[in-house]
Design an enzyme around this catalytic site. Structure first.
Site, short mmCIF file in Angstrom:
data_model
loop_
_atom_site.label_atom_id
_atom_site.label_comp_id
_atom_site.label_asym_id
_atom_site.label_seq_id
_atom_site.Cartn_x
_atom_site.Cartn_y
_atom_site.Cartn_z
N HIS A 284 16.84 -10.32 -10.76
CA HIS A 284 16.91 -10.68 -12.18
C HIS A 284 17.72 -9.66 -12.97
CE1 HIS A 284 13.05 -13.36 -11.99
NE2 HIS A 284 14.02 -13.76 -11.18
N HIS A 529 12.26 -16.28 -0.71
CA HIS A 529 11.26 -17.34 -0.91
C HIS A 529 10.47 -17.61 0.37
CE1 HIS A 529 14.07 -18.80 -4.36
NE2 HIS A 529 13.34 -17.76 -4.70
#
Length: 767
Positions: A284, A529
């Protein structure tokens, strides 16, 4: 010749090769022992990221040792003044033809906008889609206005290409246009006014490269770049949705998710959940895309019942919904036949190029702490106290937490807490909020110490110096602890990712473009993920251990309000194994993503596959070739999962990059994944390091905000474990492993925090 009286604009045709050489390199294969000399007089030994080769070439670069003793490659040096060949136009372009194309593209786009206004469909509050969209762009944050010019340009480019009957390959090489000043201001990224001697990074990342034509490189708003040409089906912006072999539609992303990625509990033997969570936090810091909107409203691509996609004039031009089979093992229970998916926002091109769509990155491309501080002045100012250089925080239970958000729009309505930080995804999952809290505390700890050491410094000096130090701490941990853990130490050395501790460097090159790749943002860095566990095992020191399903803490960081939770959760993240990176993903992500109190959520695996097609990423096999691997010609070559792949893909050449990269066996040197992802990720972070003038080890020849040798020696002592120990509420009695990303073991035993000494900030006294 054009009439002299025609002064509207001048079109200068220059067909350029698809990618500037500062953007493209090819994969290499290395023997184990590089030589120190290059045999050809036309070659010199340089770091791999400095070598410019054609992206489509199958080149093997010979390894060598640079003058600094680093692993490099023998690279051909272009003769001074030599220009790349430009292909001639197969047609003549008149000003009238171009004006007609611009006019037609504008008319088509205007009709699209009118149709959208007439059939306006927006998401309903509280729906799963609204929560999923918050994953991409929570409302009310100063992300920067979306630029409609970028979409109009797509319709202009299509009109232009259609008028000339260009092939898809020719459309990828649409000409650059030199326009009159008015059109240039409208269609191009504006140049920045730069002070090349500025001590501190700009908040938006501009002027890292002070060359005027390059001042926007890596800045917030600069588009993602590419390793390989996009697979847009029309050469402009049509997503990759058909087989490149048969031409038939590719299988639904949801069908692939169901067939290939079951939920199987396989715990990693080495790494813990902190590795997974730190990776998301850092991602991020340099990637932030957002989907297309209708003004400030969300785009809906499925009907109200989610029983099908909106069709015809009711469908927004950016809609790309995911079809769900009536036989779906999960969604069929709820009558769900459509998952909402909206294409990513586009950016204007820095070179005024009338060509294919480039996705917008809303944050800086650099590893610079923007997730802590923000990527624009307004957001950064809103997070400051303007006293003592500190950031805003809250103390609801006497323990320092992030400041509370001004609205609850980014959290569940029932959440007791909702926070704000430099990145608006801070509340996505409580473990991410934990990372933001850690680095907020680190900033305020350093600012307080600097204020005591330098009482003459004002608030601005304290804030900027602390921001500079915390950015260096993040770079040091990322390049020297995190990256070697995921790509392996051999690959990290090969690409020059490891730092020489305590030594100033001069590796910056103004010719290396520090831009994030579509391949990284849309596929490779989504590897994490697969490592997410479906539940957190939170070991409280003063009460019973708690098993918390991840869907309970999506958009709900309320547990941080519990006393001692911050300390206990960090200990738990270091102790709990992450899931093995493989063909398994927890149902918490593939069925219950942002479900809230609904019985179903969205599917992150489907979103990843669809996002890669939106990005027009080429098939997995193309990136195997780029990485120096042989193409796979049968599904059997994928191993045991091959039969499942064959049930949803027609040909190996159709397999999506994210899917193939996850399924590739890990490399032999300790990487989490195979060679393809290892090469993409290593190449990416070499670019972001060697293209960053303000990289923390760069000395005074390069970096106007350089650290002294003494300061670098102190920074070399920093580890994630030392940062954690320095910011606990109750460090007494707390132990942490020295390698914070590896599970505690006899080779990585927990040691008392008092022994994990970080940097001595007295090195900054008086500087």
């Amino acid at each position: 010749m054009l009439p002299k009286g025609v002064l509207l604009f001048l079109v200068l045709i220059v067909l350029v090769q698809h990618f500037a050489t500062v953007q493209t390199t090819n994969a290499i294969e290395r023997p184990s022992a590089p030589s120190s000399q290059c045999t050809s007089s036309h070659e010199s030994c340089v770091l791999r990221v400095m070598c410019e080769v054609e992206p489509r070439a199958r080149t093997t670069l010979v390894p060598c040792l640079t003058a600094d003793g680093l692993e490099g490659v023998c690279c051909s040096v272009a003769k001074e003044g030599k220009q790349r060949k430009k292909r001639s136009l197969p047609f003549e372009l008149s000003q009238e033809l171009f004006q007609n194309a611009v006019g037609e593209g504008h008319r088509v786009y205007t009709r699209k906008l009118a149709n959208i206004d007439h059939h306006r469909e927006v998401m309903r509050g509280g729906s799963v889609d609204t929560l999923v969209r918050q994953f991409h762009a929570p409302p009310g944050e100063p992300l920067g206005a979306e630029d409609p010019t970028a979409y109009e340009d797509m319709f202009v480019a299509r009109s232009f290409a259609n008028a000339l009957n260009l092939s898809v390959a020719e459309r990828l090489d649409l000409p650059e246009l030199t326009l009159d000043p008015a059109l240039r201001r409208k269609r191009c990224l504006p140049p920045r006014s730069c002070d090349p001697h500025a001590r501190y990074r700009s908040l938006d990342g501009s002027c890292n490269n002070p060359v005027p034509a390059r001042s926007s490189w890596g800045a917030a708003g600069y588009p993602f770049e590419r390793l390989l040409p996009p697979a847009y089906e029309d050469g402009v912006w049509a997503p990759r949705v058909h087989s490149s072999v048969s031409g038939r539609l590719l299988a639904s992303a949801r069908d692939i998710s169901v067939a290939v990625f079951p939920d199987v509990d396989r715990r990693d033997r080495k790494f813990n959940l902190l590795l997974m969570q730190f990776g998301q936090f850092m991602s991020h810091d340099f990637t932030r895309s957002a989907s297309v909107r209708i003004g400030q409203e969300e785009v809906q691509c499925c009907n109200a019942e989610h029983s099908g996609a909106l069709r015809g004039e009711q469908a927004h031009f950016a809609c790309m919904p995911i079809a769900v089979s009536p036989a779906d093992p999960f969604y069929s229970r709820f009558g769900i036949r459509c998952l909402n998916f909206v294409r990513l926002a586009l950016a204007r091109d820095g070179k005024c190029r009338l060509g294919y769509g480039k996705q917008l990155n809303r944050v800086t491309h650099f590893i610079d702490g923007s997730a802590v501080y923000g990527s624009n002045e307004a957001l950064a100012a809103s997070l400051r106290t303007f006293e003592g250089g500190r950031l805003r925080s809250s103390f609801p239970t006497g323990e320092e937490l992030l400041p509370f958000a001004r609205t609850r729009a980014a959290c569940e309505p029932w959440a007791k807490a909702c926070f704000r930080a430099g990145d608006d995804r801070v509340n996505q999952i409580v473990s991410l909020t934990e990372m933001h809290t850690l680095f907020l505390r680190e900033h305020n700890r350093v600012a307080t110490a600097l204020a005591a050491l330098n009482r003459h410094w004002d608030d601005e000096r304290l804030y900027q110096e602390t921001r500079r130090i915390v950015g260096a701490v993040m770079q040091k941990i990322f390049y020297n602890e995190y990256l070697p853990s995921i790509v392996g130490h051999s690959k990290a050395r090969q690409y020059g990712l490891l730092d020489s501790h305590g030594e100033q460097t001069d590796f910056y090159s103004p010719d290396v473009k520090p831009a994030v790749f579509n391949e990284l943002s849309g596929a490779a860095f989504r590897f994490g993920h697969s490592t997410v566990d479906g539940a957190f095992l939170i070991q409280h020191r003063h009460r019973r251990t708690e098993l918390v399903p991840i869907q309970e803490v999506f958009l709900n960081p309320s547990r941080l309000l519990q006393r001692s939770f911050f300390d206990d959760f960090l200990f738990s993240l270091m102790d709990q194994p992450q899931q093995q990176l493989d063909d398994s993903i927890t149902f918490g992500l593939t069925r219950l993503l942002f479900a809230g109190r609904n019985p179903f959520g969205s599917d992150l695996a489907s979103l990843n596959i669809q996002r890669g097609r939106d990005h027009a990423l080429r098939p997995y096999n193309d990136y195997r070739s780029w990485a120096g691997l042989e193409r796979l010609t049968s599904f059997e070559q994928f191993g045991p999962v091959g039969a499942r792949l064959a049930s949803v893909y027609e040909f190996p050449d159709d397999v999506d990059l994210w899917v193939g990269g996850l399924l590739e066996p890990p490399t032999q040197d300790g990487a989490l994944f195979g060679e393809t992802f290892a090469a993409i990720i290593s190449e990416q972070f070499a670019r972001l390091k060697f293209g960053d003038r303000y990289y923390y080890t760069n000395g005074p020849r390069t970096n106007p905000g350089f650290f002294t040798g003494e300061q670098l020696r102190e920074l070399s002592k920093v580890s994630l474990a030392s940062v954690i120990c320095a910011n606990l509420d109750q460090a007494d009695g707390f132990s942490a492993p020295r390698d914070a990303f590896r599970q505690p073991s006899e080779h990585n035993p927990p040691v008392p925090c008092q022994t994990l000494v970080g940097m001595d900030l007295s090195a900054w006294r008086g500087h």
